[in-house]
Motif scaffolding. Structure first.
Motif, mmCIF file in Angstrom:
data_model
loop_
_atom_site.group_PDB
_atom_site.id
_atom_site.type_symbol
_atom_site.label_atom_id
_atom_site.label_comp_id
_atom_site.label_asym_id
_atom_site.label_seq_id
_atom_site.Cartn_x
_atom_site.Cartn_y
_atom_site.Cartn_z
ATOM 1 N N ILE A 16 -10.860 -2.316 -20.006
ATOM 2 C CA ILE A 16 -10.156 -3.580 -19.740
ATOM 3 C C ILE A 16 -9.450 -4.083 -20.995
ATOM 4 O O ILE A 16 -8.322 -4.580 -20.932
ATOM 5 C CB ILE A 16 -11.142 -4.634 -19.204
ATOM 6 N N PHE A 17 -10.086 -3.914 -22.144
ATOM 7 C CA PHE A 17 -9.495 -4.403 -23.398
ATOM 8 C C PHE A 17 -8.260 -3.618 -23.823
ATOM 9 O O PHE A 17 -7.523 -4.067 -24.705
ATOM 10 C CB PHE A 17 -10.539 -4.391 -24.515
ATOM 11 N N THR A 18 -8.028 -2.435 -23.218
ATOM 12 C CA THR A 18 -6.780 -1.723 -23.528
ATOM 13 C C THR A 18 -5.571 -2.462 -22.950
ATOM 14 O O THR A 18 -4.425 -2.102 -23.244
ATOM 15 C CB THR A 18 -6.795 -0.274 -22.976
ATOM 16 N N LEU A 39 -12.476 -12.006 -15.940
ATOM 17 C CA LEU A 39 -12.515 -12.891 -17.104
ATOM 18 C C LEU A 39 -12.331 -12.103 -18.396
ATOM 19 O O LEU A 39 -11.690 -12.576 -19.342
ATOM 20 C CB LEU A 39 -13.821 -13.679 -17.128
ATOM 21 N N LEU A 40 -12.866 -10.879 -18.461
ATOM 22 C CA LEU A 40 -12.639 -10.024 -19.630
ATOM 23 C C LEU A 40 -11.167 -9.643 -19.725
ATOM 24 O O LEU A 40 -10.623 -9.501 -20.833
ATOM 25 C CB LEU A 40 -13.515 -8.768 -19.542
ATOM 26 N N LEU A 41 -10.512 -9.480 -18.578
ATOM 27 C CA LEU A 41 -9.072 -9.222 -18.570
ATOM 28 C C LEU A 41 -8.320 -10.401 -19.178
ATOM 29 O O LEU A 41 -7.355 -10.212 -19.935
ATOM 30 C CB LEU A 41 -8.598 -8.973 -17.138
ATOM 31 N N SER A 42 -8.772 -11.620 -18.887
ATOM 32 C CA SER A 42 -8.129 -12.807 -19.465
ATOM 33 C C SER A 42 -8.287 -12.826 -20.981
ATOM 34 O O SER A 42 -7.423 -13.329 -21.706
ATOM 35 C CB SER A 42 -8.704 -14.091 -18.850
ATOM 36 N N LEU A 45 -16.692 -15.966 -26.532
ATOM 37 C CA LEU A 45 -17.683 -16.584 -25.643
ATOM 38 C C LEU A 45 -17.653 -15.907 -24.278
ATOM 39 O O LEU A 45 -18.703 -15.565 -23.715
ATOM 40 C CB LEU A 45 -17.404 -18.081 -25.504
ATOM 41 N N ILE A 46 -16.454 -15.686 -23.742
ATOM 42 C CA ILE A 46 -16.317 -15.001 -22.456
ATOM 43 C C ILE A 46 -16.810 -13.560 -22.564
ATOM 44 O O ILE A 46 -17.558 -13.079 -21.702
ATOM 45 C CB ILE A 46 -14.847 -15.025 -21.979
ATOM 46 N N GLN A 47 -16.390 -12.848 -23.630
ATOM 47 C CA GLN A 47 -16.829 -11.458 -23.790
ATOM 48 C C GLN A 47 -18.347 -11.361 -23.841
ATOM 49 O O GLN A 47 -18.958 -10.559 -23.139
ATOM 50 C CB GLN A 47 -16.243 -10.836 -25.061
#
Length: 294
Positions: A245-247, A13-16, A228-230
């Motif tokens: 992941i945020f990269t 979900l963080l990837l999304s 919200l997801i983060q």
């Protein structure tokens, strides 16, 4: 086993979120060509705050001083990161700003250790280094020096790292929905204040399709959904892995720009993107005395 599934779900979900930020990057770029930056941020975060209000209102009975304080602190850090990044863009190339901002992936593990004594898994630290190399190849197109713009962007990277770390900690202590709400309200208020002082205009804008599309899409997907997801999912994974992941944000931005904006990707940039993807996979690996686990 259950905790591993929670962590994997959180990472996906963080990837999304990273993909949502990357896909909307071109939209924002087009919007700020005709709209002052802080004015745009005010409309984006203002609309996001209204939407978040309707999502979070049923939890209002849980509001307390700690929730408000944590929300204001996260919002202030986030806005300061946006502000230093924006001023940095005025003094150096956007490719250099993108690379230095991405260095928060290295800042996070060290800050997490020094502030909270959080230990970082070996594979996640290796993934951070791979991600930095990938970021350099993907984003850099100029000579890296340490001028005023670069210094401001280093502060920006430090602030984004702090935001990731504190989000992970605060999300475990207060109601996530309220935490996000007060964070978004803080950013919108600070954006309005900066816009009134620094922008040529705040409200007398060209309210065209490009503006409304950028504001609505970024408010819904890159702000309400993303934060919200983060905030919720960082309860189940580490700050350092979140940074890795945020990269994927510049990777998704480059891919979207290639297909939707006709931008050119060189072989070096493609290699950088592949390295970043590899870094996110390495971050998911776990080592034990018996060998490698997934």
């Amino acid at each position: 086993m259950k905790s591993k599934l929670y962590e994997l779900r959180a990472d996906l979900l963080l990837l999304s979120v990273a993909i949502a930020w990357g896909v909307t990057f071109l939209m924002v770029q087009e919007a700020i060509d005709s709209t002052p930056v802080y004015s745009f941020l005010f409309f984006r975060f203002g609309l996001a705050s209204i939407l978040m209000f309707f999502i979070a209102y049923k939890y209002f009975k849980e509001i307390n001083k700690q929730t408000i304080l944590f929300g204001i602190l996260l919002g202030s850090i986030l806005f300061s990161a946006f502000a230093t990044q924006t001023f940095g863009l005025a003094y150096t190339k956007s490719s250099i700003v993108a690379f230095i901002t991405g260095l928060n992936v290295i800042c996070v593990p060290f800050l997490a250790y020094f502030i909270f004594k959080d230990h970082v898994r070996r594979n996640v630290l290796i993934a951070s280094i791979i991600a930095v190399v990938g970021l350099y190849l993907l984003t850099m197109s100029g000579e890296l020096t340490l001028g005023y713009g670069e210094f401001l962007t280093l502060i920006c990277a430090f602030l984004f790292a702090l935001h990731i770390i504190f989000t992970g900690k605060f999300s475990k202590e207060v109601n996530v929905y309220l935490l996000v709400l007060f964070q978004l309200i803080t950013v919108s208020i600070l954006s309005l204040a900066f816009s009134l002082v620094l922008d040529d205009t705040t409200f007398n804008l060209n309210y065209d399709y490009t503006f409304f599309k950028a504001v609505i899409v970024t408010a819904v997907f890159a702000t309400v959904y993303a934060f919200l997801i983060q905030t919720y999912m960082q309860q189940f994974t580490t700050a350092t892995k979140t940074a890795v992941i945020f990269t994927m944000e510049p990777v998704s931005a480059s891919i979207y720009g290639y297909f939707a904006g006709g931008e050119i990707l060189t072989s070096i940039q493609i290699l950088g993107a592949i390295l970043i993807i590899c870094a996110t996979l390495v971050a998911e690996l776990k080592f034990s005395k018996k060998g490698l686990k997934t």
